[in-house]
Write a protein that holds these residues in place. Structure first.
Motif, mmCIF file in Angstrom:
data_model
loop_
_atom_site.group_PDB
_atom_site.id
_atom_site.type_symbol
_atom_site.label_atom_id
_atom_site.label_comp_id
_atom_site.label_asym_id
_atom_site.label_seq_id
_atom_site.Cartn_x
_atom_site.Cartn_y
_atom_site.Cartn_z
ATOM 1 N N LEU A 1 -22.322 -55.758 3.331
ATOM 2 C CA LEU A 1 -23.747 -55.837 3.655
ATOM 3 C C LEU A 1 -24.461 -56.761 2.674
ATOM 4 C CD1 LEU A 1 -26.330 -54.637 5.086
ATOM 5 C CD2 LEU A 1 -26.334 -52.943 3.262
ATOM 6 N N ILE A 2 -25.048 -57.837 3.198
ATOM 7 C CA ILE A 2 -25.775 -58.780 2.347
ATOM 8 C C ILE A 2 -27.247 -58.687 2.741
ATOM 9 C CG2 ILE A 2 -25.970 -61.203 1.609
ATOM 10 C CD1 ILE A 2 -23.196 -59.965 1.036
ATOM 11 N N SER A 3 -28.061 -58.105 1.857
ATOM 12 C CA SER A 3 -29.451 -57.902 2.229
ATOM 13 C C SER A 3 -30.125 -59.257 2.443
ATOM 14 C CB SER A 3 -30.181 -57.089 1.163
ATOM 15 O OG SER A 3 -30.069 -57.718 -0.085
ATOM 16 N N GLY A 4 -30.948 -59.345 3.465
ATOM 17 C CA GLY A 4 -31.643 -60.595 3.781
ATOM 18 C C GLY A 4 -30.802 -61.550 4.605
ATOM 19 N N PHE A 5 -29.518 -61.217 4.784
ATOM 20 C CA PHE A 5 -28.639 -62.096 5.555
ATOM 21 C C PHE A 5 -28.044 -61.357 6.754
ATOM 22 C CE2 PHE A 5 -24.553 -64.215 6.441
ATOM 23 C CZ PHE A 5 -25.015 -65.487 6.675
ATOM 24 N N GLY A 6 -27.305 -60.299 6.475
ATOM 25 C CA GLY A 6 -26.733 -59.545 7.581
ATOM 26 C C GLY A 6 -25.567 -58.693 7.141
ATOM 27 N N LYS A 7 -24.924 -58.085 8.126
ATOM 28 C CA LYS A 7 -23.828 -57.171 7.819
ATOM 29 C C LYS A 7 -22.575 -57.538 8.604
ATOM 30 C CE LYS A 7 -23.588 -52.655 9.146
ATOM 31 N NZ LYS A 7 -23.927 -51.227 9.101
ATOM 32 N N PHE A 8 -21.471 -57.652 7.872
ATOM 33 C CA PHE A 8 -20.175 -57.850 8.508
ATOM 34 C C PHE A 8 -19.527 -56.471 8.617
ATOM 35 C CE2 PHE A 8 -21.095 -61.766 6.202
ATOM 36 C CZ PHE A 8 -20.817 -62.744 7.144
ATOM 37 N N SER A 9 -19.142 -56.083 9.811
ATOM 38 C CA SER A 9 -18.498 -54.779 9.987
ATOM 39 C C SER A 9 -17.140 -54.926 10.637
ATOM 40 C CB SER A 9 -19.321 -53.855 10.872
ATOM 41 O OG SER A 9 -20.674 -54.068 10.732
ATOM 42 N N VAL A 10 -16.316 -53.922 10.398
ATOM 43 C CA VAL A 10 -15.003 -53.876 11.028
ATOM 44 C C VAL A 10 -15.077 -52.823 12.111
ATOM 45 C CG1 VAL A 10 -12.567 -53.428 10.643
ATOM 46 C CG2 VAL A 10 -13.928 -54.478 8.858
ATOM 47 N N ARG A 11 -14.658 -53.185 13.292
ATOM 48 C CA ARG A 11 -14.725 -52.247 14.406
ATOM 49 C C ARG A 11 -13.374 -52.094 15.070
ATOM 50 N NH1 ARG A 11 -20.307 -52.640 17.665
ATOM 51 N NH2 ARG A 11 -21.559 -51.902 15.919
ATOM 52 N N ASP A 12 -13.085 -50.854 15.420
ATOM 53 C CA ASP A 12 -11.859 -50.582 16.166
ATOM 54 C C ASP A 12 -12.163 -50.607 17.643
ATOM 55 O OD1 ASP A 12 -9.773 -50.192 14.289
ATOM 56 O OD2 ASP A 12 -10.806 -48.383 13.612
ATOM 57 N N LYS A 13 -11.402 -51.387 18.364
ATOM 58 C CA LYS A 13 -11.564 -51.442 19.817
ATOM 59 C C LYS A 13 -10.380 -50.708 20.428
ATOM 60 C CE LYS A 13 -14.866 -54.730 19.868
ATOM 61 N NZ LYS A 13 -16.129 -54.695 20.557
ATOM 62 N N ARG A 14 -10.668 -49.849 21.403
ATOM 63 C CA ARG A 14 -9.577 -49.119 22.065
ATOM 64 C C ARG A 14 -8.799 -50.048 22.990
ATOM 65 N NH1 ARG A 14 -12.358 -44.104 24.730
ATOM 66 N NH2 ARG A 14 -13.768 -45.768 25.293
ATOM 67 N N SER A 15 -7.632 -49.625 23.358
ATOM 68 C CA SER A 15 -6.859 -50.425 24.308
ATOM 69 C C SER A 15 -7.581 -50.357 25.654
ATOM 70 C CB SER A 15 -5.436 -49.886 24.439
ATOM 71 O OG SER A 15 -5.414 -48.756 25.264
ATOM 72 N N ARG A 16 -7.506 -51.428 26.384
ATOM 73 C CA ARG A 16 -8.176 -51.412 27.680
ATOM 74 C C ARG A 16 -7.403 -52.252 28.679
ATOM 75 N NH1 ARG A 16 -11.250 -56.190 28.280
ATOM 76 N NH2 ARG A 16 -11.404 -57.296 26.302
ATOM 77 N N ARG A 17 -7.735 -51.994 29.921
ATOM 78 C CA ARG A 17 -7.098 -52.722 30.995
ATOM 79 C C ARG A 17 -7.795 -54.067 31.146
ATOM 80 N NH1 ARG A 17 -4.363 -50.185 35.779
ATOM 81 N NH2 ARG A 17 -4.239 -48.425 34.377
ATOM 82 N N GLY A 18 -7.033 -55.117 31.142
ATOM 83 C CA GLY A 18 -7.641 -56.437 31.293
ATOM 84 C C GLY A 18 -6.939 -57.201 32.382
#
Lengths: 93, 93
Positions: free
Chosen positions: B45-62
């Motif tokens: 988290l960089i105040s005044g700039f933004g936030k980099f987050s790590v997200r888990d994505k579930r498996s999905r049908r594509g």
């Protein structure tokens, strides 16, 4: 981790006085912000790239009240992680 | 015009606070610290700039858009960026 953690970490790892680590980090994010403000892209190999996406005006709705709202055109920064970052984050899954 | 890592390094050493080598090393180290944290699943988290987050994505049908074939996309872990309100205002200002 926030900005002060980042400053501390950089200062320790580089053996750099705190105020210089702070200077580097401030300049880094200021430079990226300034480029984006001028509609310029940013490309940092291994980390990622930032681009500006433009959105046109549209009529939205307040999801609570159903009221119509005119949303004016806007620009938003968009980050795409670079290959190295993508692969390193994925490998921990 | 695109801002690159070389531009960021130049901006640091032009200040004369760090020399050319130190500037390059500081930028590399800064990027490495952020990559390590994200790899460990931490947010940055960089105040005044933004936030980099790590997200888990579930498996999905594509679907393979080229062949139209159905396929299962494996669970993924991805980095996302959310710009701070300050940065969004500056970009639209």
């Amino acid at each position: 981790m926030n900005k002060s953690d980042l400053i501390e970490c950089l200062s320790n790892e580089m053996n750099l006085p705190f105020h210089l680590a702070e200077f580097v980090i401030d300049e880094f994010f200021d430079a990226i912000s300034e480029a984006l403000i001028q509609d310029e892209g940013v490309q940092i190999r291994g980390f990622g790239s930032f681009t500006i996406r433009k959105y046109g005006a549209y009529t939205g709705r307040n999801p609570k009240t159903g009221e119509k709202i005119d949303v004016s055109p806007k620009k938003l920064p968009f980050f795409r992680p670079g290959k190295e970052l993508r692969e390193r984050v994925m490998s921990k899954k | 015009m695109t801002l690159t890592k070389a531009d960021l390094v130049r901006r640091i050493y032009k200040s004369k606070k760090l020399d050319k080598l130190e500037s390059a090393q500081a930028i590399e180290r800064l990027l490495e610290i952020m990559k390590q944290r994200l790899e460990a699943g931490e947010n940055v988290l960089i105040s005044g700039f933004g936030k980099f987050s790590v997200r888990d994505k579930r498996s999905r049908r594509g679907r393979n858009p080229h062949t139209g074939e159905d396929l299962i996309l494996a669970p993924r872990r991805v980095v996302t960026f959310r710009p701070s309100g300050v940065l969004r205002k500056k970009i639209n200002g």
